[in-house]
Design an enzyme around this catalytic site. Structure first.
Site, PDB file in Angstrom:
ATOM      1  N   THR A   1       0.794  -1.239   0.000  1.00  0.00           N
ATOM      2  CA  THR A   1       0.000   0.000   0.000  1.00  0.00           C
ATOM      3  C   THR A   1       0.825   1.287   0.000  1.00  0.00           C
TER       4      THR A   1
ATOM      5  N   TRP B   1      -3.172  -4.857 -22.885  1.00  0.00           N
ATOM      6  CA  TRP B   1      -2.871  -3.832 -21.879  1.00  0.00           C
ATOM      7  C   TRP B   1      -4.108  -3.500 -21.040  1.00  0.00           C
TER       8      TRP B   1
ATOM      9  N   ARG C   1      -6.419  -5.154 -20.064  1.00  0.00           N
ATOM     10  CA  ARG C   1      -6.822  -6.170 -19.084  1.00  0.00           C
ATOM     11  C   ARG C   1      -6.378  -5.806 -17.671  1.00  0.00           C
ATOM     12  N   HIS C   2      -5.460  -4.892 -17.548  1.00  0.00           N
ATOM     13  CA  HIS C   2      -5.023  -4.430 -16.224  1.00  0.00           C
ATOM     14  C   HIS C   2      -6.039  -3.405 -15.747  1.00  0.00           C
ATOM     15  N   ARG C   3      -6.904  -3.852 -14.851  1.00  0.00           N
ATOM     16  CA  ARG C   3      -8.073  -3.054 -14.472  1.00  0.00           C
ATOM     17  C   ARG C   3      -7.776  -1.946 -13.493  1.00  0.00           C
TER      18      ARG C   3
ATOM     19  N   TYR D   1      -8.797   7.204 -27.468  1.00  0.00           N
ATOM     20  CA  TYR D   1      -9.267   7.800 -28.708  1.00  0.00           C
ATOM     21  C   TYR D   1     -10.511   7.029 -29.158  1.00  0.00           C
TER      22      TYR D   1
ATOM     23  N   ARG E   1     -15.374   1.156 -38.874  1.00  0.00           N
ATOM     24  CA  ARG E   1     -14.116   0.780 -38.238  1.00  0.00           C
ATOM     25  C   ARG E   1     -13.969  -0.721 -38.020  1.00  0.00           C
TER      26      ARG E   1
ATOM     27  N   ARG F   1       4.366  -7.823 -17.763  1.00  0.00           N
ATOM     28  CA  ARG F   1       4.533  -7.452 -19.171  1.00  0.00           C
ATOM     29  C   ARG F   1       5.966  -7.159 -19.589  1.00  0.00           C
TER      30      ARG F   1
HETATM   31  C1  LIG Z   1     -21.736   5.796 -24.760  1.00  0.00           C
HETATM   32  C2  LIG Z   1     -20.317   5.595 -24.289  1.00  0.00           C
HETATM   33  C3  LIG Z   1     -19.263   6.248 -24.914  1.00  0.00           C
HETATM   34  C4  LIG Z   1     -17.942   6.068 -24.495  1.00  0.00           C
HETATM   35  N1  LIG Z   1     -16.910   6.713 -25.155  1.00  0.00           N
HETATM   36  C5  LIG Z   1     -15.631   6.539 -24.717  1.00  0.00           C
HETATM   37  C6  LIG Z   1     -14.517   7.202 -25.355  1.00  0.00           C
HETATM   38  O1  LIG Z   1     -14.679   7.933 -26.328  1.00  0.00           O
HETATM   39  N2  LIG Z   1     -13.261   6.977 -24.880  1.00  0.00           N
HETATM   40  C7  LIG Z   1     -13.061   6.175 -23.798  1.00  0.00           C
HETATM   41  O2  LIG Z   1     -11.918   6.020 -23.380  1.00  0.00           O
HETATM   42  N3  LIG Z   1     -14.070   5.525 -23.186  1.00  0.00           N
HETATM   43  C8  LIG Z   1     -15.347   5.682 -23.624  1.00  0.00           C
HETATM   44  N4  LIG Z   1     -16.365   5.022 -22.982  1.00  0.00           N
HETATM   45  C9  LIG Z   1     -16.036   4.083 -21.881  1.00  0.00           C
HETATM   46  C10 LIG Z   1     -16.181   4.753 -20.524  1.00  0.00           C
HETATM   47  O3  LIG Z   1     -15.226   5.810 -20.414  1.00  0.00           O
HETATM   48  C11 LIG Z   1     -15.967   3.737 -19.388  1.00  0.00           C
HETATM   49  O4  LIG Z   1     -14.657   3.228 -19.486  1.00  0.00           O
HETATM   50  C12 LIG Z   1     -16.905   2.555 -19.419  1.00  0.00           C
HETATM   51  O5  LIG Z   1     -18.215   3.005 -19.652  1.00  0.00           O
HETATM   52  C13 LIG Z   1     -16.859   1.803 -18.096  1.00  0.00           C
HETATM   53  O6  LIG Z   1     -17.493   2.583 -17.105  1.00  0.00           O
HETATM   54  P1  LIG Z   1     -17.019   2.634 -15.592  1.00  0.00           P
HETATM   55  O7  LIG Z   1     -15.627   3.144 -15.489  1.00  0.00           O
HETATM   56  O8  LIG Z   1     -18.065   3.366 -14.848  1.00  0.00           O
HETATM   57  O9  LIG Z   1     -17.125   1.077 -15.156  1.00  0.00           O
HETATM   58  P2  LIG Z   1     -16.128   0.208 -14.280  1.00  0.00           P
HETATM   59  O10 LIG Z   1     -14.776   0.213 -14.868  1.00  0.00           O
HETATM   60  O11 LIG Z   1     -16.800  -1.123 -14.114  1.00  0.00           O
HETATM   61  O12 LIG Z   1     -16.063   0.963 -12.919  1.00  0.00           O
HETATM   62  C14 LIG Z   1     -17.194   1.132 -12.043  1.00  0.00           C
HETATM   63  C15 LIG Z   1     -16.773   2.063 -10.920  1.00  0.00           C
HETATM   64  O13 LIG Z   1     -15.756   1.436 -10.168  1.00  0.00           O
HETATM   65  C16 LIG Z   1     -14.730   2.338  -9.826  1.00  0.00           C
HETATM   66  N5  LIG Z   1     -13.469   1.892 -10.448  1.00  0.00           N
HETATM   67  C17 LIG Z   1     -13.261   0.728 -11.101  1.00  0.00           C
HETATM   68  N6  LIG Z   1     -11.972   0.584 -11.418  1.00  0.00           N
HETATM   69  C18 LIG Z   1     -11.335   1.675 -10.967  1.00  0.00           C
HETATM   70  C19 LIG Z   1      -9.970   2.095 -10.975  1.00  0.00           C
HETATM   71  N7  LIG Z   1      -9.000   1.359 -11.519  1.00  0.00           N
HETATM   72  N8  LIG Z   1      -9.663   3.277 -10.402  1.00  0.00           N
HETATM   73  C20 LIG Z   1     -10.618   4.037  -9.826  1.00  0.00           C
HETATM   74  N9  LIG Z   1     -11.940   3.679  -9.790  1.00  0.00           N
HETATM   75  C21 LIG Z   1     -12.279   2.510 -10.353  1.00  0.00           C
HETATM   76  C22 LIG Z   1     -15.194   3.694 -10.283  1.00  0.00           C
HETATM   77  O14 LIG Z   1     -15.861   4.333  -9.233  1.00  0.00           O
HETATM   78  C23 LIG Z   1     -16.164   3.353 -11.390  1.00  0.00           C
HETATM   79  O15 LIG Z   1     -17.120   4.353 -11.574  1.00  0.00           O
HETATM   80  C24 LIG Z   1     -17.685   5.208 -23.400  1.00  0.00           C
HETATM   81  C25 LIG Z   1     -18.746   4.563 -22.752  1.00  0.00           C
HETATM   82  C26 LIG Z   1     -20.044   4.745 -23.169  1.00  0.00           C
HETATM   83  C27 LIG Z   1     -21.173   4.041 -22.446  1.00  0.00           C
HETATM   84  C1  LIG Z   2       0.913  -7.951   8.850  1.00  0.00           C
HETATM   85  C2  LIG Z   2       0.233  -6.742   8.301  1.00  0.00           C
HETATM   86  C3  LIG Z   2       0.549  -5.482   8.794  1.00  0.00           C
HETATM   87  C4  LIG Z   2      -0.097  -4.330   8.308  1.00  0.00           C
HETATM   88  N1  LIG Z   2       0.219  -3.092   8.816  1.00  0.00           N
HETATM   89  C5  LIG Z   2      -0.402  -1.984   8.334  1.00  0.00           C
HETATM   90  C6  LIG Z   2      -0.111  -0.672   8.832  1.00  0.00           C
HETATM   91  O1  LIG Z   2       0.699  -0.493   9.734  1.00  0.00           O
HETATM   92  N2  LIG Z   2      -0.763   0.404   8.296  1.00  0.00           N
HETATM   93  C7  LIG Z   2      -1.656   0.227   7.294  1.00  0.00           C
HETATM   94  O2  LIG Z   2      -2.220   1.227   6.815  1.00  0.00           O
HETATM   95  N3  LIG Z   2      -1.974  -0.994   6.810  1.00  0.00           N
HETATM   96  C8  LIG Z   2      -1.383  -2.091   7.303  1.00  0.00           C
HETATM   97  N4  LIG Z   2      -1.719  -3.329   6.796  1.00  0.00           N
HETATM   98  C9  LIG Z   2      -2.774  -3.422   5.770  1.00  0.00           C
HETATM   99  C10 LIG Z   2      -2.189  -3.455   4.359  1.00  0.00           C
HETATM  100  O3  LIG Z   2      -1.531  -2.229   4.076  1.00  0.00           O
HETATM  101  C11 LIG Z   2      -3.298  -3.683   3.317  1.00  0.00           C
HETATM  102  O4  LIG Z   2      -4.207  -2.609   3.382  1.00  0.00           O
HETATM  103  C12 LIG Z   2      -4.092  -4.963   3.512  1.00  0.00           C
HETATM  104  O5  LIG Z   2      -3.220  -6.026   3.769  1.00  0.00           O
HETATM  105  C13 LIG Z   2      -4.905  -5.280   2.258  1.00  0.00           C
HETATM  106  O6  LIG Z   2      -4.026  -5.720   1.236  1.00  0.00           O
HETATM  107  P1  LIG Z   2      -4.242  -5.394  -0.299  1.00  0.00           P
HETATM  108  O7  LIG Z   2      -4.218  -3.927  -0.544  1.00  0.00           O
HETATM  109  O8  LIG Z   2      -3.250  -6.206  -1.046  1.00  0.00           O
HETATM  110  O9  LIG Z   2      -5.701  -6.028  -0.577  1.00  0.00           O
HETATM  111  P2  LIG Z   2      -6.902  -5.457  -1.420  1.00  0.00           P
HETATM  112  O10 LIG Z   2      -7.302  -4.125  -0.931  1.00  0.00           O
HETATM  113  O11 LIG Z   2      -7.945  -6.531  -1.430  1.00  0.00           O
HETATM  114  O12 LIG Z   2      -6.299  -5.284  -2.852  1.00  0.00           O
HETATM  115  C14 LIG Z   2      -5.820  -6.381  -3.647  1.00  0.00           C
HETATM  116  C15 LIG Z   2      -5.151  -5.787  -4.880  1.00  0.00           C
HETATM  117  O13 LIG Z   2      -6.134  -5.100  -5.650  1.00  0.00           O
HETATM  118  C16 LIG Z   2      -5.636  -3.872  -6.116  1.00  0.00           C
HETATM  119  N5  LIG Z   2      -6.440  -2.775  -5.555  1.00  0.00           N
HETATM  120  C17 LIG Z   2      -7.567  -2.887  -4.828  1.00  0.00           C
HETATM  121  N6  LIG Z   2      -8.107  -1.695  -4.586  1.00  0.00           N
HETATM  122  C18 LIG Z   2      -7.313  -0.785  -5.165  1.00  0.00           C
HETATM  123  C19 LIG Z   2      -7.366   0.639  -5.297  1.00  0.00           C
HETATM  124  N7  LIG Z   2      -8.335   1.362  -4.755  1.00  0.00           N
HETATM  125  N8  LIG Z   2      -6.380   1.239  -5.973  1.00  0.00           N
HETATM  126  C20 LIG Z   2      -5.387   0.539  -6.521  1.00  0.00           C
HETATM  127  N9  LIG Z   2      -5.292  -0.813  -6.466  1.00  0.00           N
HETATM  128  C21 LIG Z   2      -6.253  -1.464  -5.798  1.00  0.00           C
HETATM  129  C22 LIG Z   2      -4.183  -3.838  -5.758  1.00  0.00           C
HETATM  130  O14 LIG Z   2      -3.437  -4.347  -6.851  1.00  0.00           O
HETATM  131  C23 LIG Z   2      -4.115  -4.754  -4.569  1.00  0.00           C
HETATM  132  O15 LIG Z   2      -2.857  -5.310  -4.428  1.00  0.00           O
HETATM  133  C24 LIG Z   2      -1.074  -4.469   7.277  1.00  0.00           C
HETATM  134  C25 LIG Z   2      -1.378  -5.738   6.760  1.00  0.00           C
HETATM  135  C26 LIG Z   2      -0.730  -6.871   7.252  1.00  0.00           C
HETATM  136  C27 LIG Z   2      -1.080  -8.221   6.674  1.00  0.00           C
END
Ligand SMILES: Cc1cc2nc3c(=O)[nH]c(=O)nc-3n(C[C@H](O)[C@H](O)[C@H](O)COP(=O)(O)OP(=O)(O)OC[C@H]3O[C@@H](n4cnc5c(N)ncnc54)[C@H](O)[C@@H]3O)c2cc1C
Ligand SMILES: Cc1cc2nc3c(=O)[nH]c(=O)nc-3n(C[C@H](O)[C@H](O)[C@H](O)COP(=O)(O)OP(=O)(O)OC[C@H]3O[C@@H](n4cnc5c(N)ncnc54)[C@H](O)[C@@H]3O)c2cc1C
Ligand SMILES: Cc1cc2nc3c(=O)[nH]c(=O)nc-3n(C[C@H](O)[C@H](O)[C@H](O)COP(=O)(O)OP(=O)(O)OC[C@H]3O[C@@H](n4cnc5c(N)ncnc54)[C@H](O)[C@@H]3O)c2cc1C
Ligand SMILES: Cc1cc2nc3c(=O)[nH]c(=O)nc-3n(C[C@H](O)[C@H](O)[C@H](O)COP(=O)(O)OP(=O)(O)OC[C@H]3O[C@@H](n4cnc5c(N)ncnc54)[C@H](O)[C@@H]3O)c2cc1C
Lengths: 234, 234, 234, 234
Positions: free
Chosen positions: D55, D76, D78-80, D87, D161, D188
């Site tokens: 974290t 690429w 696929r990395h969510r 574009y 397209r 990758r």
């Molecule tokens: C009509 C239409 C036109 C579009 N045109 C374009 C375009 O021109 N270009 C383009 O790039 N895309 C386009 N999109 C795709 C759009 O930008 C979204 O990627 C897609 O609709 C998925 O929506 P989402 O992000 O809400 O869903 P999800 O990816 O399923 O996410 C749901 C929610 O989860 C949270 N979330 C999930 N993953 C993350 C993350 N990694 N970090 C932070 N929050 C996360 C967010 O709160 C998010 O709102 C279009 C979509 C539609 C429906």
């Molecule tokens: C022994 C131990 C000691 C710890 N000590 C501390 C401490 O001192 N302070 C502290 O704050 N925490 C502490 N933690 C908690 C730790 O930092 C993590 O929050 C916790 O273990 C959850 O792990 P995670 O983030 O891998 O899991 P998840 O939150 O389930 O995430 C799994 C994976 O999904 C992705 N992911 C999920 N959500 C997001 C997001 N919003 N943005 C980006 N990527 C995302 C990441 O790739 C992540 O690796 C400790 C945990 C352990 C086991």
């Protein structure tokens, strides 16, 4: 029947979807017609685990009902890749149930590990600790009730609850996919995790073994039981 | 300088990346050469907000340092789409700092809304509540110290902390993208949110307005200030 | 039996977990003992939907097997809150199956909406378009086979596949929770979505209605059929 | 200036937030007052990497502008755990730019690895492959233009397209935190990844080294260069 954990906690499997077969089924779609008949599923599952091909394991899902102390819940909830619905202490009154460690689990601060416990306390010291924990939790709960009393102060639940101690129990439904469950277990069934969350993780490990035996075996072989050697060590 | 929130809490912007221009920049890549020169960015941002095209707002990021009571932290952490590092009560000793509501914020359980508070308590009742909260928090903290004392019981920090009350303060770094920040604000600056988290959200609303004024304006117009009418109502 | 979608695509429910009852069950844990017997589940589900309390809907899960054109897959995969395993064109040879629109679905660029289609093309123009699409897809596929031929050029599959056109079909398993499924449907069953993904979403809407009828009804009432009025409009 | 990748692609750092110091800052909040002055940040970063305390690495963020072939984009995306704006080929016309491998990169299907390439093709075979790829891409693109022609068929962009080949270039903004960037790179920049995505990952590795040198060094030591030994092997 739920599994009992700690003094008042439990872990109950509410539902699940998929099993080892579902992991294999999903992995096979990636290989389509091209697949050599993999003679055993176990081999494919081991392959996926070894190479950290984690997405097929996301195809299984499990839902638990858990009762756990608040300080454990605070650690658990840090795992974001899960779905949660928790009992609301704004909406409802919490029960007078709090965790008291078994005397044999009351240990001193570790000297080698700043984030852990060391030697078990001698019996009378443990007794003293338990007395403190129990007395304070009881007193705080009694005052919680006093504040809530609709005939008395009638304080809002969302306010009164701030008087409770962190060993009070809460409950939630917790749903997770198999890949993220194993990630949870790798971190929380581990010796670095606090004992009180580890016992839940260990119970879940047993559930894993019954639910997806091939996956559980591969997980133990390639994750839990494995060791990583760094570039310099190699 | 951090913004003070509640009696001992704070909110501090540590860093941020991007601004209204970064939202527009990302949205424009979607339209490439085909874009009509959108005469003002404000129009494009309003368009994105209105149509819930949320991904361009994910292109900005902000990081806060926050000090907040544990019961507020428990609500806040439910927002999974953020990055968190919290002060560890396994590793370190928590300070003797706990939240005591201002007398004017101590209210009775709402009768209309099971999950909220109603009328403010009369002064002497509020005084009584504060006495209880303070006394219990102090007592629990004193016993926490007793248990920790390396010359005395020497209990492990991870165990002793379970004796603390939920109004104790913790700290964390919290980082989030602009889209998910607005989602947080929509839920937590709202009147259904508990007052003690709402004050943080309101301070963040002010920061939003200073940081991304066009986005903040569109957010207020199309989300916070909007109302949804159901199919039947229409 | 899978549902047929487009000319060669399909949508098949592989498995699911939970139903309307599971949503209610999870929501009720939040209310615990405090709950007034909500006389009907429908009311609670409508309440959750209206107030965007989305986490109880995450307690249901569904898994589909889908066959779909590559350009549709590229839109679909943007929904990150789902689990996916796709057929690998590095591992296996893609079938000679590509999407050709029905003549009535071949339309001109919309003049009002830069991101959509307008009037249907006259029959002979549609015929011409179909001839082009078919001819190019066939030619590209034939050359794909030529490059792959182990007796001939023997090019690696991962390279040869770059010669294929975007209307080729692929397959995947796609698993999602009910909340995120509805989010997908809100965006993709909508008139702004491209027709070719909309037909999948519409079929899923029907599945939703059979699977979780109370949730589907509330979704149509409060999301699909609702309209939002901005602050200024109100 | 953007880094050139493949024949027409590029990778450009648009913005970033945080650096090695931000990782350390976040890790230290967890240890609060209790921290022994860790004499060097490098040690703490190595510790976090070794123990997979991921974290704190989420506290840094980087945003790229990338131009890449469609078949690479499909891998690429696929990395969510990243933020993307691509574009739109519904909104705009794609340029006539497609990837043609350098002759030395055109290889036969691997015999040992079903998902990879083996020996480089002899020059004249490579020439033949390039002729096919170029001819088909050009033909498909010409027909794309024919279908689009507003004076001619005037087909909607979103439909036309689908006639394009998978080696066409697209562009996007891609933003990710440092932990998930390293997860991307581990998968990758690895030899199992297809060459055409690996070259992007390798360029990002160089950027990583310049941006967060301590983190990059620890990543190479404990992740890229490490090897895991299974329970049975140990
Ligand atoms: C009509 C239409 C036109 C579009 N045109 C374009 C375009 O021109 N270009 C383009 O790039 N895309 C386009 N999109 C795709 C759009 O930008 C979204 O990627 C897609 O609709 C998925 O929506 P989402 O992000 O809400 O869903 P999800 O990816 O399923 O996410 C749901 C929610 O989860 C949270 N979330 C999930 N993953 C993350 C993350 N990694 N970090 C932070 N929050 C996360 C967010 O709160 C998010 O709102 C279009 C979509 C539609 C429906
Ligand atoms: C022994 C131990 C000691 C710890 N000590 C501390 C401490 O001192 N302070 C502290 O704050 N925490 C502490 N933690 C908690 C730790 O930092 C993590 O929050 C916790 O273990 C959850 O792990 P995670 O983030 O891998 O899991 P998840 O939150 O389930 O995430 C799994 C994976 O999904 C992705 N992911 C999920 N959500 C997001 C997001 N919003 N943005 C980006 N990527 C995302 C990441 O790739 C992540 O690796 C400790 C945990 C352990 C086991
Ligand atoms: C007034 C109020 C009362 C509440 N009462 C209760 C209560 O009684 N009990 C209770 O348990 N909670 C309660 N909550 C918390 C609530 O259920 C949410 O957990 C919290 O508001 C976070 O919202 P979120 O899930 O939309 O945000 P995030 O967790 O930030 O998620 C944003 C979006 O990302 C996606 N997402 C993120 N992570 C995942 C994941 N792991 N799987 C699938 N999708 C994901 C979803 O699309 C989600 O909508 C309450 C909240 C409020 C505001
Ligand atoms: C060499 C190679 C070959 C591959 N072959 C195939 C193939 O044949 N078929 C195929 O389909 N894919 C294939 N993939 C893609 C692979 O299955 C992953 O989709 C991809 O590598 C992204 O990895 P990730 O899921 O760990 O990353 P991210 O999606 O960035 O996720 C990082 C972590 O976040 C968490 N997370 C993020 N989103 C969610 C969510 N919605 N639900 C639960 N947890 C989430 C998980 O803990 C996850 O491990 C291949 C990848 C590689 C490198």
């Amino acid at each position: 029947a739920p599994f009992e954990v700690l003094d008042h906690g439990f872990l109950r499997v509410v539902d699940y979807m998929g099993d080892d077969g579902a992991v294999v089924q999903a992995a096979r779609v990636s290989y389509g017609r091209g697949t050599k008949r993999v003679s055993e599923d176990a081999g494919l599952i081991r392959y996926l685990m070894r190479h950290r091909h984690s997405t097929p394991f996301e195809m299984c899902e499990i839902k638990f009902h858990v009762k756990l102390p608040l300080f454990v819940a605070r650690q658990w909830i840090r795992h974001r890749m899960a779905n949660v619905n928790e009992y609301s202490a704004r909406y409802s009154i919490l029960d007078r149930e709090f965790y008291l460690p078994a005397p044999g689990d009351i240990a001193a601060q570790s000297v080698s590990n700043r984030q852990g416990r060391g030697n078990v306390l001698p019996p009378e010291a443990a007794r003293e600790v338990l007395d403190i924990l129990e007395r304070d939790a009881m007193k705080c709960y009694a005052d919680y009730e006093t504040m809530l009393d609709p005939e008395g102060l009638g304080v809002a639940r969302e306010l009164a609850r701030m008087n409770l101690t962190l060993n009070m129990y809460t409950q939630w439904y917790w749903k997770v996919d198999l890949h993220n469950l194993m990630h949870f277990l790798a971190l929380r069934a581990d010796s670095h995790a606090q004992y009180e969350i580890r016992v839940y993780a260990q119970k879940m490990m047993e559930i894993l073994e019954a639910w997806v035996p091939l996956t559980a075996a591969a997980f133990k072989e390639y994750r839990l039981g494995a060791r990583s050697f760094s570039a310099t060590m190699l």
